[in-house]
Design an enzyme around this catalytic site. Structure first.
Site, PDB file in Angstrom:
ATOM      1  N   HIS A  81       5.074  14.730  74.971  1.00 39.99           N
ATOM      2  CA  HIS A  81       6.331  14.252  75.551  1.00 39.99           C
ATOM      3  C   HIS A  81       6.029  13.404  76.782  1.00 39.99           C
ATOM      4  CE1 HIS A  81       7.293  17.956  73.264  1.00 39.99           C
ATOM      5  NE2 HIS A  81       8.316  17.221  72.860  1.00 39.99           N
TER       6      HIS A  81
ATOM      7  N   SER B  13      11.972  16.413  69.252  1.00 40.68           N
ATOM      8  CA  SER B  13      11.984  16.561  70.710  1.00 40.68           C
ATOM      9  C   SER B  13      11.642  15.269  71.441  1.00 40.68           C
ATOM     10  CB  SER B  13      11.010  17.666  71.127  1.00 40.68           C
ATOM     11  OG  SER B  13       9.698  17.405  70.664  1.00 40.68           O
TER      12      SER B  13
ATOM     13  N   ASP C 190       1.058  19.389  78.151  1.00 39.63           N
ATOM     14  CA  ASP C 190       1.936  18.644  77.242  1.00 39.63           C
ATOM     15  C   ASP C 190       1.541  17.177  77.305  1.00 39.63           C
ATOM     16  OD1 ASP C 190       3.879  17.368  75.813  1.00 39.63           O
ATOM     17  OD2 ASP C 190       5.586  18.232  76.883  1.00 39.63           O
TER      18      ASP C 190
END
Length: 432
Positions: free
Chosen positions: A411, A160, A408
């Site tokens: 990312h 990802s 998060d």
């Protein structure tokens, strides 16, 4: 005793004595001059922007996945064979220009990384640029890149974070010509775009291990069973298409620290973190080494003359917990080099990938293969401010300012620090 020695030296050779005294006084004067020279500190106010200041009272970032011990580690491996500038060794400096695109000018940003649309209130993280210590790093020139890549094909293969980078790449190029999507699978993990005026195609291939693997997790990446990883079999999702690409960017790492059962020759070889199982715990470094070694063997034995870029693994910046148990990332400015240590698990990943890349690089020169290292770890480690955090969700605190939200810290916001990975990429493949 000392006087006798000086007298003897004087009597033996008067000229040598005078010469020695002269050198002594010259050296003393030179040292005195250096110690009195003032240090020159650049005045950041000349940049005409508000320069954020790091709070020195903030706690150091813990390891990515566990508490890590103190150690000395050289994060900038030097290449003694070359005197070229190391574009990966530098610092983040204020930059009033900002990002090359906005959340409104690019339609390819996934909602989880669209921090501005999701209501992130600050924007200072957009006003920094990466500056190598010994040379200038030009900004990504999308027009020049598209012209150079006319009639070419690109593929980004990995996890990802790779998809995160791919979106940044597409967004920057789309400021010249908006991409047209040619294909996507049902869950949008494998996709393909085209820039029609240049006949450039760009693909993203979901392959977090780069090898054959069965994974079991929910939408929040919480595993429900052990991963079944075949360390000796590369993922056919990308191997069957490899011959069609001119430029291929590989990256992996994070998924290898997860609990997994390892297979070799269709037989259980061992595992990592499989408590309660009757398997030998080999450690994830063994699996990572085997897979990356197989990856480079495949590339070296391929007849395709593609340029291969291997991107190093990246850190996360969870504090006071991890992804699944309340970790946060609320910092709003870059850190200084040395302020944060590399977590022990990231250190292991890095040691494996750098060692395997070095071996492959030696083979590549013999076989005429084009192989580049995109080393984003150093510049990423000092950007704890660039993650979505709570703003992976749309206005997470709109109803309750004290709401408990999963952060998060792995990312990257788009636009954000990850956009400058493209500056490095262009330097490697176009201007290098």
């Amino acid at each position: 005793m000392k006087q006798s020695w000086w007298r003897s030296a004087y009597n033996q050779n008067h000229l040598v004595f005078k010469l020695g005294i002269s050198i002594l006084f010259v050296g003393f004067g030179f040292r005195l001059l250096l110690t009195q020279s003032p240090s020159v500190i650049p005045n950041l106010s000349d940049n005409n922007i508000n320069t954020p200041v790091v709070d020195k009272n903030e706690k150091s970032i813990p390891s990515d996945f566990a508490e890590s011990p103190k150690y000395s580690y050289q994060i900038h491996p030097k290449d003694d064979k070359s005197e070229r500038c190391d574009i990966f060794d530098g610092e983040w400096i204020p930059n009033s220009v900002g990002a090359p695109y906005t959340n409104n000018s690019c339609r390819w940003i996934e909602s989880n990384q669209n921090c501005m649309t999701n209501g992130r209130p600050d924007a200072e993280y957009l006003y920094w640029r990466w500056s190598p210590k010994d040379c200038e790093l030009p900004r990504f020139d999308a027009k020049k890149f598209l012209e150079t890549m006319r009639d070419k094909s690109w593929a980004f293969i990995g996890d990802s974070i790779t998809r995160n980078h791919l979106q940044s790449f597409i967004c920057v190029l789309s400021q010249v010509e908006d991409a047209i999507e040619l294909f996507h699978d049902t869950d949008f993990k494998n996709r393909k775009w085209q820039f029609p005026s240049y006949n450039l195609t760009v693909s993203i291939i979901w392959s977090p291990f780069l090898a054959k693997a069965d994974t079991f997790e929910d939408i929040n990446h919480i595993p429900s069973a052990e991963i079944q990883l075949h360390v000796d079999v590369l993922d056919k999702t990308w191997t069957e298409q490899f011959h069609t690409w001119d430029y291929v960017l590989f990256s992996s790492g994070k998924w290898f620290v997860r609990t997994a059962i390892y297979y070799e020759n269709n037989t259980i070889l061992g595992c990592h973190g499989c408590q309660g199982k009757n398997h030998t715990d080999l450690g994830f470094n063994i699996a990572y080494q085997k897979v990356i070694n197989n990856l480079f063997d495949f590339i070296m034995n391929s007849h395709r003359k593609s340029m291969i870029i291997y991107r190093t693994s990246t850190p996360d910046h969870f504090e006071n917990g991890s992804w699944s148990n309340g970790g946060t990332c609320d910092r709003r400015v870059p850190a200084k080099e040395g302020e944060f240590e590399l977590g022990i698990l990231n250190k292991i990943l890095r040691e494996v990938e750098l060692a395997e890349f070095a071996k492959a690089e030696a083979q590549a020169s013999e076989k005429g293969k084009k192989l580049k290292l995109l080393d984003v770890m150093p510049l990423s480690l000092v950007r704890p401010d660039g993650h979505p955090g709570a703003y992976r969700y749309f206005y997470p605190f709109a109803k309750d300012k004290n709401a408990k939200v999963q952060y998060d810290c792995l990312h990257w916001c788009l636009p954000g620090p990850i956009d400058q990975w493209n500056d490095l990429l262009m330097k490697l493949v176009v201007d290098g």
